[in-house]
Design a protein around this motif. Structure first.
Motif, PDB file in Angstrom:
ATOM      1  N   LEU A 209       0.858  -1.186   0.000  1.00 36.47           N
ATOM      2  CA  LEU A 209       0.000   0.000   0.000  1.00 36.47           C
ATOM      3  C   LEU A 209       0.891   1.231   0.000  1.00 36.47           C
ATOM      4  N   VAL A 210       0.935   1.888  -1.152  1.00 38.25           N
ATOM      5  CA  VAL A 210       1.773   3.068  -1.339  1.00 38.25           C
ATOM      6  C   VAL A 210       0.872   4.290  -1.358  1.00 38.25           C
ATOM      7  N   MET A 211       1.205   5.256  -0.533  1.00 40.61           N
ATOM      8  CA  MET A 211       0.330   6.400  -0.370  1.00 40.61           C
ATOM      9  C   MET A 211       0.698   7.536  -1.318  1.00 40.61           C
ATOM     10  N   GLY A 212       0.339   7.345  -2.589  1.00 40.73           N
ATOM     11  CA  GLY A 212       0.368   8.438  -3.546  1.00 40.73           C
ATOM     12  C   GLY A 212      -0.907   9.236  -3.426  1.00 40.73           C
TER      13      GLY A 212
ATOM     14  N   GLU B 112      -9.234   2.760   8.388  1.00 41.86           N
ATOM     15  CA  GLU B 112      -9.216   1.342   8.741  1.00 41.86           C
ATOM     16  C   GLU B 112      -8.311   0.556   7.785  1.00 41.86           C
ATOM     17  N   MET B 113      -8.398   0.871   6.487  1.00 35.82           N
ATOM     18  CA  MET B 113      -7.552   0.195   5.508  1.00 35.82           C
ATOM     19  C   MET B 113      -6.076   0.474   5.778  1.00 35.82           C
ATOM     20  N   GLN B 114      -5.759   1.719   6.098  1.00 38.01           N
ATOM     21  CA  GLN B 114      -4.377   2.073   6.394  1.00 38.01           C
ATOM     22  C   GLN B 114      -3.876   1.329   7.643  1.00 38.01           C
TER      23      GLN B 114
ATOM     24  N   ALA C 295      -0.569  -2.956  10.081  1.00 38.63           N
ATOM     25  CA  ALA C 295      -0.526  -4.147  10.927  1.00 38.63           C
ATOM     26  C   ALA C 295       0.053  -5.344  10.178  1.00 38.63           C
ATOM     27  N   ALA C 296      -0.207  -5.421   8.885  1.00 37.20           N
ATOM     28  CA  ALA C 296       0.271  -6.559   8.099  1.00 37.20           C
ATOM     29  C   ALA C 296       1.742  -6.441   7.711  1.00 37.20           C
ATOM     30  N   ALA C 297       2.282  -5.228   7.756  1.00 32.58           N
ATOM     31  CA  ALA C 297       3.658  -5.000   7.328  1.00 32.58           C
ATOM     32  C   ALA C 297       4.636  -5.249   8.472  1.00 32.58           C
ATOM     33  N   LEU C 298       5.897  -5.445   8.121  1.00 34.66           N
ATOM     34  CA  LEU C 298       6.952  -5.544   9.123  1.00 34.66           C
ATOM     35  C   LEU C 298       7.565  -4.182   9.409  1.00 34.66           C
TER      36      LEU C 298
ATOM     37  N   TRP D 187      10.188  -8.111  -7.603  1.00 34.73           N
ATOM     38  CA  TRP D 187      10.619  -7.614  -6.305  1.00 34.73           C
ATOM     39  C   TRP D 187       9.434  -7.086  -5.502  1.00 34.73           C
ATOM     40  N   SER D 188       9.268  -7.577  -4.291  1.00 36.25           N
ATOM     41  CA  SER D 188       8.258  -7.037  -3.386  1.00 36.25           C
ATOM     42  C   SER D 188       8.811  -5.770  -2.724  1.00 36.25           C
ATOM     43  N   VAL D 189       8.152  -4.665  -2.958  1.00 34.38           N
ATOM     44  CA  VAL D 189       8.523  -3.387  -2.311  1.00 34.38           C
ATOM     45  C   VAL D 189       7.320  -2.994  -1.469  1.00 34.38           C
ATOM     46  N   CYS D 190       7.240  -3.625  -0.282  1.00 34.70           N
ATOM     47  CA  CYS D 190       5.970  -3.606   0.441  1.00 34.70           C
ATOM     48  C   CYS D 190       6.138  -3.497   1.945  1.00 34.70           C
ATOM     49  N   GLY D 191       7.320  -3.148   2.404  1.00 36.66           N
ATOM     50  CA  GLY D 191       7.519  -3.059   3.854  1.00 36.66           C
ATOM     51  C   GLY D 191       7.365  -4.382   4.577  1.00 36.66           C
ATOM     52  N   GLY D 192       7.513  -5.490   3.864  1.00 35.88           N
ATOM     53  CA  GLY D 192       7.396  -6.807   4.475  1.00 35.88           C
ATOM     54  C   GLY D 192       5.975  -7.322   4.585  1.00 35.88           C
ATOM     55  N   MET D 193       5.042  -6.763   3.787  1.00 33.35           N
ATOM     56  CA  MET D 193       3.657  -7.255   3.834  1.00 33.35           C
ATOM     57  C   MET D 193       3.546  -8.654   3.247  1.00 33.35           C
ATOM     58  N   HIS D 194       4.403  -8.971   2.260  1.00 37.43           N
ATOM     59  CA  HIS D 194       4.355 -10.288   1.638  1.00 37.43           C
ATOM     60  C   HIS D 194       5.737 -10.910   1.745  1.00 37.43           C
ATOM     61  N   LEU D 195       5.816 -12.058   2.382  1.00 41.33           N
ATOM     62  CA  LEU D 195       7.075 -12.785   2.520  1.00 41.33           C
ATOM     63  C   LEU D 195       7.013 -14.026   1.642  1.00 41.33           C
ATOM     64  N   ARG D 196       7.992 -14.140   0.751  1.00 42.48           N
ATOM     65  CA  ARG D 196       8.009 -15.283  -0.176  1.00 42.48           C
ATOM     66  C   ARG D 196       9.368 -15.956  -0.123  1.00 42.48           C
TER      67      ARG D 196
END
Length: 256
Positions: free
Chosen positions: A193-196, A206-208, A213-216, A246-255
């Motif tokens: 979730l990138v805040m542009g 709530e979404m934010q 919460a889901a990110a590292l 490349w996941s650029v997501c603050g650790g929201m998705h770990l693969r």
């Protein structure tokens, strides 16, 4: 970063958000950029900001859902810049009229699926098709495709969007496999979730909170986070990276 000075890069979807941030970062690093977007005023504003300190950024009107318009964008880049060394596919239809109606399969709207796949996947393929001969003529270069964690994470809604991004991942690997030995690198970026500006308007508190919460990491993403990774993949510092998403997501998705 090494090797971006003088590079000629097309940003397909550069009027706002991640695309606009990428334009500014690439020009800052010394690249010359064509800023393509259906939002002409936005493309012009981005190009003006990016070129304020003497850099080169050329706004061009184009529609990612129209093959002729895509070809015209690449042709314009060749005529304006003398060639193409890179392509950043970043555009998508995330409008309420389209993404907002992408519900589950039992509520499937065929028009939404056709529009989503046509823009988010087929549009990327057509842009790459138009750019690859010029990148080969330049002796090689890079393509970066914008994907999403939705392409592998699964979701209760937005199956058309998720399918389009899974397709982008496959397209990325195809390009890298087919033309890697000829000097073309193709990689994908999957933002969290990138805040542009669009996301700030659309995302409720709530979404934010759920995203944090889901990110590292302790914050949401910024468009500059993704733009920096795109610039790296276009640069000589990213020369040995090919066929990756490349996941650029603050650790929201770990693969693995």
């Amino acid at each position: 970063m090494r090797g971006l000075k003088g590079k000629r890069i097309v940003v397909a979807g550069g009027a706002t958000g991640i695309g606009a941030a990428a334009v500014e970062r690439l020009v800052e690093e010394g690249a010359s950029v064509v800023v393509g977007d259906i939002n002409v005023a936005g493309a012009e504003a981005t190009a003006k900001r990016a070129s304020e300190d003497g850099g080169v950024a050329v706004p061009v009107a184009f529609d990612l859902s129209d093959e002729g318009s895509i070809q015209a964008l690449i042709d314009r880049a060749v005529s304006e810049l003398g060639g193409v060394d890179g392509l950043f596919n970043v555009g998508a239809d995330v409008s309420d009229a389209n993404l907002g109606r992408d519900l589950d399969l039992l509520e499937m709207d065929l028009g939404v699926w056709e529009r989503t796949l046509g823009v988010n996947l087929v549009g990327y393929a057509l842009a790459a098709k138009a750019a690859i001969p010029h990148i080969l003529a330049a002796g090689g270069g890079a393509i970066v495709n914008t994907s999403s964690g939705a392409g592998w994470s699964g979701a209760r809604v937005r199956p058309a969007y998720s399918a389009s991004k899974a397709g982008v991942n496959a397209l990325t690997r195809h390009i890298a496999t087919r033309w890697g030995k000829e000097g073309i690198r193709c990689n994908g970026l999957a933002p969290g979730l990138v805040m542009g500006e669009t996301q700030i308007r659309q995302a409720d508190k709530e979404m934010q909170a759920q995203a944090i919460a889901a990110a590292l990491s302790p914050r949401l993403g910024r468009t500059s986070d993704v733009a920096g990774m795109a610039a790296f993949l276009f640069s000589d510092d990213g020369e040995w990276i090919n066929g990756q998403v490349w996941s650029v997501c603050g650790g929201m998705h770990l693969r693995g």
